[in-house]
Design an enzyme around this catalytic site. Sequence first.
Site, PDB file in Angstrom:
ATOM      1  CE1 TYR A 159      50.184 -30.494 -17.377  1.00 35.81           C
ATOM      2  CE2 TYR A 159      51.219 -29.054 -15.916  1.00 35.81           C
ATOM      3  CZ  TYR A 159      51.172 -30.292 -16.640  1.00 35.81           C
ATOM      4  OH  TYR A 159      52.322 -31.132 -16.474  1.00 35.81           O
ATOM      5  NE  ARG A 166      50.090 -36.681 -15.362  1.00 40.97           N
ATOM      6  CZ  ARG A 166      50.538 -35.991 -16.301  1.00 40.97           C
ATOM      7  NH1 ARG A 166      50.831 -36.435 -17.547  1.00 40.97           N
ATOM      8  NH2 ARG A 166      51.143 -34.850 -15.816  1.00 40.97           N
ATOM      9  NE  ARG A 232      62.031 -33.436 -17.686  1.00 44.07           N
ATOM     10  CZ  ARG A 232      61.214 -32.481 -17.800  1.00 44.07           C
ATOM     11  NH1 ARG A 232      60.356 -32.247 -18.532  1.00 44.07           N
ATOM     12  NH2 ARG A 232      61.246 -31.813 -16.687  1.00 44.07           N
ATOM     13  CD  GLU A 340      55.188 -29.619 -24.371  1.00 41.10           C
ATOM     14  OE1 GLU A 340      54.924 -28.960 -23.447  1.00 41.10           O
ATOM     15  OE2 GLU A 340      54.615 -30.684 -24.435  1.00 41.10           O
TER      16      GLU A 340
HETATM   17  C1  3EB Z   1      57.463 -29.537 -18.831  1.00 42.04           C
HETATM   18  O1  3EB Z   1      58.774 -29.766 -19.157  1.00 42.04           O
HETATM   19  C2  3EB Z   1      56.774 -29.236 -19.808  1.00 42.04           C
HETATM   20  O2  3EB Z   1      52.301 -33.135 -17.810  1.00 42.04           O
HETATM   21  O3  3EB Z   1      52.531 -34.814 -19.166  1.00 42.04           O
HETATM   22  C3  3EB Z   1      55.928 -31.796 -21.275  1.00 42.04           C
HETATM   23  C4  3EB Z   1      55.327 -32.880 -21.459  1.00 42.04           C
HETATM   24  C5  3EB Z   1      55.053 -31.014 -19.938  1.00 42.04           C
HETATM   25  C6  3EB Z   1      54.465 -33.733 -20.708  1.00 42.04           C
HETATM   26  C7  3EB Z   1      52.738 -33.780 -18.675  1.00 42.04           C
HETATM   27  C8  3EB Z   1      54.091 -31.667 -19.467  1.00 42.04           C
HETATM   28  C9  3EB Z   1      53.795 -33.321 -19.409  1.00 42.04           C
HETATM   29  O4  3EB Z   1      57.050 -29.538 -17.581  1.00 42.04           O
HETATM   30  C10 3EB Z   1      55.221 -29.509 -19.820  1.00 42.04           C
END
Ligand code: 3EB
Length: 348
Positions: A159, A166, A232, A340
Amino acid sequence: MRQSQTQTASRKDPSLSASPALPHCAFLETAQVSSWLKTHHANPLAIVSFGSHVPDTFPCPVMHLDLPELAGPSRLEVWSTTDQIKTYRDEGFSASASGHVLFGTVTLIEQPGQPIETVTERAYRQLFSSLQDLSFPHLWRIWNYFPDINGFADGLERYQGFCLGRHRALADMLPGFPHSLPAGTAVGTRSGPLQIYFMAGTLPATHLGNPRQVHAYEYPQDYGPRSPSFARATLSRSEAHSQLYIAGTASVVGHTSQHVGLPRKQTLETIQNLKVLLPHAEDAAHRHFSGPQSEALYKVYVRDAAHLSDVREALRSFPLSSNQVLFLQGALCRKELLVEIEGLITSD
Ligand code: 3EB
């Protein structure tokens, strides 16, 4: 029905009366799709499958994700529009465009020995050059899936390698980075290539933070050499409605994972994050996302199938009908995260 909604909205905001319909999303069983599209006078923009068969009669991009469904009958995520559609295809890339919206997929197979950051950077560069070529330069929403997300290679969690690749591509190619980053999801599949799907527009959307959480793109380096590039939530709007795309939301407060090992508490913390996000988005959109007329869809990713009943139990405080929610088994990007939730809400 559609006509009268349009008229109401035009009175509210005449400056938007020329904008086209927003894409629609529904969770449908394979056998329902054709008749659903017919009844709604809709054309398919994209179909995402979690193991169900998809007949190849659909002209749009189709993405198969190895994320087993944990409850209920097997369903497809069907994106559609009442506008006309044009489709595009290139190696590892497919898209459909309607009006001001482009829905597309990028698929890249990892070659042996090739680091995930290299594959990811290449996928994002390809995505961006396609957005430029097709004149949909604004990213609205993006979903990322790849296997073994918590595995290690070359001293980095996969990840973290993904975030690095990215970041390299987006910091270079996305105008307004990081504030123009869209709502994102990144989830680990059981198998498959790197699979990305996205929505992009001819017009910019509005990207939001969550007041309870640090922007992911401002996470400290403890979580990896480059921060996760996503917002978000993202808001887009048409003449009649606003749509709120809610990124994958987990039990993270500030930037710290909460309730390690406790799926029920993680779900409640995630719901708390969503409950704070909604009024924040309503303020930004001047629309209602929690009223009785708004339509909400959620995908709930659960790391361990054995936690499903705890997760569902906690979700009782957030009532959803079965056609509004998909439970999928997927790995999440921090090892300790067990659940999630991502969402799409169309305002009333
Ligand atoms: C977080 O809040 C949880 O790397 O695109 C959530 C949604 C999370 C997208 C991403 C990662 C991603 O960090 C992880």
